[in-house]
Design a protein around this motif. Structure first.
Motif, PDB file in Angstrom:
ATOM      1  N   UNK A  27       0.833  -1.210   0.000  1.00  0.00           N
ATOM      2  CA  UNK A  27       0.000   0.000   0.000  1.00  0.00           C
ATOM      3  C   UNK A  27       0.865   1.256   0.000  1.00  0.00           C
ATOM      4  N   UNK A  28       1.885   1.283   0.860  1.00  0.00           N
ATOM      5  CA  UNK A  28       2.689   2.494   0.973  1.00  0.00           C
ATOM      6  C   UNK A  28       3.710   2.620  -0.148  1.00  0.00           C
ATOM      7  N   UNK A  29       3.929   1.541  -0.891  1.00  0.00           N
ATOM      8  CA  UNK A  29       4.688   1.667  -2.127  1.00  0.00           C
ATOM      9  C   UNK A  29       3.843   2.367  -3.186  1.00  0.00           C
ATOM     10  N   UNK A  30       2.562   2.005  -3.251  1.00  0.00           N
ATOM     11  CA  UNK A  30       1.656   2.644  -4.215  1.00  0.00           C
ATOM     12  C   UNK A  30       1.277   4.057  -3.795  1.00  0.00           C
ATOM     13  N   UNK A  31       1.112   4.269  -2.488  1.00  0.00           N
ATOM     14  CA  UNK A  31       0.681   5.575  -1.965  1.00  0.00           C
ATOM     15  C   UNK A  31       1.640   5.990  -0.850  1.00  0.00           C
ATOM     16  N   UNK A  32       2.826   6.461  -1.208  1.00  0.00           N
ATOM     17  CA  UNK A  32       3.862   6.741  -0.204  1.00  0.00           C
ATOM     18  C   UNK A  32       3.584   8.024   0.558  1.00  0.00           C
ATOM     19  N   UNK A  33       4.258   8.213   1.696  1.00  0.00           N
ATOM     20  CA  UNK A  33       4.225   9.506   2.368  1.00  0.00           C
ATOM     21  C   UNK A  33       4.930  10.558   1.511  1.00  0.00           C
ATOM     22  N   UNK A  34       4.983  11.769   1.985  1.00  0.00           N
ATOM     23  CA  UNK A  34       5.540  12.886   1.225  1.00  0.00           C
ATOM     24  C   UNK A  34       7.025  12.648   0.934  1.00  0.00           C
ATOM     25  N   UNK A  35       7.336  12.338  -0.313  1.00  0.00           N
ATOM     26  CA  UNK A  35       8.716  12.024  -0.677  1.00  0.00           C
ATOM     27  C   UNK A  35       9.581  13.269  -0.824  1.00  0.00           C
ATOM     28  N   UNK A  36       8.975  14.451  -0.806  1.00  0.00           N
ATOM     29  CA  UNK A  36       9.783  15.672  -0.905  1.00  0.00           C
ATOM     30  C   UNK A  36      10.691  15.842   0.312  1.00  0.00           C
ATOM     31  N   UNK A  37      10.344  15.170   1.431  1.00  0.00           N
ATOM     32  CA  UNK A  37      11.190  15.253   2.621  1.00  0.00           C
ATOM     33  C   UNK A  37      12.531  14.544   2.440  1.00  0.00           C
ATOM     34  N   UNK A  38      12.653  13.747   1.387  1.00  0.00           N
ATOM     35  CA  UNK A  38      13.899  13.014   1.174  1.00  0.00           C
ATOM     36  C   UNK A  38      15.095  13.955   1.063  1.00  0.00           C
ATOM     37  N   UNK A  39      14.877  15.146   0.544  1.00  0.00           N
ATOM     38  CA  UNK A  39      15.972  16.101   0.395  1.00  0.00           C
ATOM     39  C   UNK A  39      16.517  16.570   1.741  1.00  0.00           C
ATOM     40  N   UNK A  40      15.750  16.356   2.815  1.00  0.00           N
ATOM     41  CA  UNK A  40      16.177  16.801   4.145  1.00  0.00           C
ATOM     42  C   UNK A  40      16.783  15.679   4.979  1.00  0.00           C
ATOM     43  N   UNK A  41      16.885  14.469   4.429  1.00  0.00           N
ATOM     44  CA  UNK A  41      17.544  13.384   5.156  1.00  0.00           C
ATOM     45  C   UNK A  41      19.015  13.745   5.307  1.00  0.00           C
ATOM     46  N   UNK A  42      19.550  13.776   6.535  1.00  0.00           N
ATOM     47  CA  UNK A  42      20.939  14.202   6.735  1.00  0.00           C
ATOM     48  C   UNK A  42      21.924  13.268   6.031  1.00  0.00           C
ATOM     49  N   UNK A  43      22.860  13.865   5.330  1.00  0.00           N
ATOM     50  CA  UNK A  43      23.897  13.123   4.620  1.00  0.00           C
ATOM     51  C   UNK A  43      25.239  13.736   4.985  1.00  0.00           C
ATOM     52  N   UNK A  44      26.200  12.892   5.342  1.00  0.00           N
ATOM     53  CA  UNK A  44      27.532  13.350   5.710  1.00  0.00           C
ATOM     54  C   UNK A  44      28.503  13.084   4.566  1.00  0.00           C
ATOM     55  N   UNK A  45      29.474  13.957   4.412  1.00  0.00           N
ATOM     56  CA  UNK A  45      30.538  13.751   3.435  1.00  0.00           C
ATOM     57  C   UNK A  45      31.848  13.450   4.137  1.00  0.00           C
ATOM     58  N   UNK A  46      32.904  13.479   3.375  1.00  0.00           N
ATOM     59  CA  UNK A  46      34.225  13.343   3.986  1.00  0.00           C
ATOM     60  C   UNK A  46      34.825  11.963   3.924  1.00  0.00           C
ATOM     61  N   UNK A  47      34.090  10.976   3.418  1.00  0.00           N
ATOM     62  CA  UNK A  47      34.670   9.653   3.274  1.00  0.00           C
ATOM     63  C   UNK A  47      34.818   8.907   4.581  1.00  0.00           C
ATOM     64  N   UNK A  48      35.719   7.945   4.576  1.00  0.00           N
ATOM     65  CA  UNK A  48      35.868   7.011   5.687  1.00  0.00           C
ATOM     66  C   UNK A  48      37.081   7.401   6.521  1.00  0.00           C
ATOM     67  N   UNK A  49      36.880   7.807   7.787  1.00  0.00           N
ATOM     68  CA  UNK A  49      38.027   8.201   8.610  1.00  0.00           C
ATOM     69  C   UNK A  49      38.842   6.983   9.051  1.00  0.00           C
ATOM     70  N   UNK A  50      40.105   7.178   9.390  1.00  0.00           N
ATOM     71  CA  UNK A  50      40.906   6.061   9.904  1.00  0.00           C
ATOM     72  C   UNK A  50      40.425   5.639  11.286  1.00  0.00           C
ATOM     73  N   UNK A  51      40.765   4.427  11.654  1.00  0.00           N
ATOM     74  CA  UNK A  51      40.434   3.895  12.971  1.00  0.00           C
ATOM     75  C   UNK A  51      41.712   3.760  13.779  1.00  0.00           C
ATOM     76  N   UNK A  52      41.738   4.369  14.953  1.00  0.00           N
ATOM     77  CA  UNK A  52      42.920   4.293  15.799  1.00  0.00           C
ATOM     78  C   UNK A  52      43.000   2.926  16.473  1.00  0.00           C
ATOM     79  N   UNK A  53      44.185   2.537  16.860  1.00  0.00           N
ATOM     80  CA  UNK A  53      44.351   1.304  17.612  1.00  0.00           C
ATOM     81  C   UNK A  53      43.512   1.371  18.888  1.00  0.00           C
ATOM     82  N   UNK A  54      42.803   0.303  19.189  1.00  0.00           N
ATOM     83  CA  UNK A  54      41.979   0.273  20.393  1.00  0.00           C
ATOM     84  C   UNK A  54      40.624   0.931  20.239  1.00  0.00           C
ATOM     85  N   UNK A  55      40.240   1.270  18.998  1.00  0.00           N
ATOM     86  CA  UNK A  55      38.929   1.867  18.749  1.00  0.00           C
ATOM     87  C   UNK A  55      38.054   0.912  17.937  1.00  0.00           C
ATOM     88  N   UNK A  56      36.744   1.075  18.118  1.00  0.00           N
ATOM     89  CA  UNK A  56      35.745   0.468  17.242  1.00  0.00           C
ATOM     90  C   UNK A  56      35.020   1.601  16.540  1.00  0.00           C
TER      91      UNK A  56
END
Length: 311
Positions: free
Chosen positions: A33-62
């Motif tokens: 049903x919600x595939x055929x009649x979805x909620x307001x898809x214009x909000x998709x532009x406000x979904x937070x997206x981060x840039x900057x790629x993948x940071x390194x992981x220090x020893x002893x970190x997860x």
């Protein structure tokens, strides 16, 4: 040579593990049903997206990086681990994703292990899985090993609830969830569903409704550092509540599990239900504050954002 690690006997069906009967049909109808009649898809532009790629992981970190939906890149104990990897723009039965993956496939480090929570298409995506080397260790629910070996994977570790295995010195325990499985018309609950406790430190919930199994995980694994918890796909409750937590239930589940931090997932990627696209993020923040929980312990990550903690 193909290696399958599993107990010698598995049941033909896991229907006895269901906590809601009949399970699945209401959810499928709601998704359609919600595939055929979805909620307001214009909000998709406000979904937070981060840039900057993948940071390194220090020893002893997860470190965890939210790729989107239930896909996380987890880097811990020298391993790079994917949870329920889905890079596809579309999956069967639903609209195209409303936010793109937070990491390009080409930017991933070599993957040392993959965990799968269950066989639904938004969690087990063959166009993505096929991109992995066939020697990648795949940790999967009971009954699902054959799906992988039929496709050429040579190291498949199939576990029932509370069973565990070790890959590269990191432990993986398959733990219960309130959900169900089906990939075709003829395989309802033929495979199991659940979450994973990785390295004794990170709980990946997969998909789950709220129930007593969350507290059982917390009792078995006290002092978890991080819970990767779904917060979306909950509307309407009559269809979704048996198999998905809403934000208040996600906070209760987090408290039951007893982790120190919670990172959000399972929202802002695929339209599976009727709530507004941004409402899971807004509601989890409200519920977190209402419980008086430390704001720094809620990792409401943007798509592509990474966070790390000392282990």
């Amino acid at each position: 040579m193909t290696q399958i690690i599993r107990a010698p006997k598995r049941p033909e069906s896991y229907r006895d593990r269901l906590t809601d009967t009949p399970s699945g049909l209401r959810e499928v109808l709601s998704i359609a049903w919600h595939t055929a009649f979805p909620p307001d898809l214009s909000e998709a532009a406000r979904i937070p997206v981060a840039g900057g790629g993948l940071p390194p992981v220090a020893r002893g970190e997860t470190s965890v990086t939210w790729v989107g939906h239930a896909t996380y890149l987890l880097r811990t104990g020298g391993l790079s681990i994917l949870t329920d990897p889905v890079w596809s723009r579309r999956i069967p039965g639903v609209r195209a994703r409303v936010s793109m993956p937070g990491l390009d496939w080409e930017d991933l480090p070599p993957i040392d292990a993959v965990v799968i929570s269950h066989d639904h298409y938004d969690h087990l995506d063959w166009p993505t899985v096929r991109r992995l080397p066939r020697t990648t260790p795949m940790l999967v629910p009971a009954g699902l090993a054959k799906w992988f070996t039929d496709r050429g994977f040579t190291e498949v570790i199939e576990l029932d609830w509370w069973e565990s295995a070790t890959v590269g010195g990191v432990s993986f325990e398959f733990v219960p969830a309130h959900h169900w499985s089906r990939r075709t018309l003829f395989d309802f609950c033929k495979t199991l569903w659940g979450g994973w406790v990785i390295g004794g430190s990170v709980y990946f919930a997969g998909d789950t409704g709220y129930g007593e199994r969350l507290a059982q995980i917390g009792a078995r694994h006290p002092g978890l550092d991080l819970a990767l918890m779904p917060v979306g796909a909950y509307q309407p409750p009559w269809a979704m509540e048996p198999a998905h937590v809403n934000p208040p239930q996600a906070v209760r589940a987090f408290l039951d599990v007893g982790a120190h931090r919670m990172a959000t997932m399972h929202w802002g990627t695929f339209v599976l239900s009727g709530e507004p696209l941004l409402r899971p993020l807004e509601w989890i923040r409200e519920e977190w504050a209402a419980h008086g929980l430390p704001r720094e312990c809620l990792w409401d990550l943007a798509v592509g954002e990474s966070r790390a903690f000392a282990t």
